[in-house]
Design an enzyme around this catalytic site. Sequence first.
Site, PDB file in Angstrom:
ATOM      1  N   ASN A  10       0.286  -1.596  -0.085  1.00 57.81           N
ATOM      2  CA  ASN A  10      -0.124  -0.318   0.027  1.00 57.81           C
ATOM      3  C   ASN A  10       0.632   1.530   0.357  1.00 57.81           C
ATOM      4  O   ASN A  10       0.247   2.439   0.440  1.00 57.81           O
ATOM      5  CB  ASN A  10      -0.548  -0.141   1.055  1.00 57.81           C
ATOM      6  N   CYS A  11       1.978   1.481   0.036  1.00 49.94           N
ATOM      7  CA  CYS A  11       2.914   1.989   0.279  1.00 49.94           C
ATOM      8  C   CYS A  11       2.644   3.008  -1.419  1.00 49.94           C
ATOM      9  O   CYS A  11       2.766   2.283  -2.521  1.00 49.94           O
ATOM     10  CB  CYS A  11       4.457   2.031  -0.063  1.00 49.94           C
TER      11      CYS A  11
END
Length: 116
Positions: A10-11
Amino acid sequence: MQVRVYGIKNCNTMKKTFDFLESEGIEYEFVDYKKHAPDGALLVRFADKVGYEALINKRGTTYRKLEDEDKKKLESEKSALVVLAEKSSMIKRPIIEFPDGEIVLGFEPEQIKEQF
């Protein structure tokens, strides 16, 4: 071995990396630190290539929230790698490992292209 990309799904930087690799037609295997925490041997291999200090993401919230005692541990490679294994969110991302063992640390499109 094909190209392996290490990081956290999710970065935002990881999302840019995935988009770039796909746009370049580069097939890769993704290793998510949240599902498969990095072990000491993997971190030592990376540190041997780029130095352990380069692996530490000092811009992220995980680093900023560290107690001073843990930040002090980051001054020595041995203890720093233990901290990184425990707090994988603090590892700079992505780490892209190529079949020849070379790695690119961070989203560096030109360096990635040079590997091909």
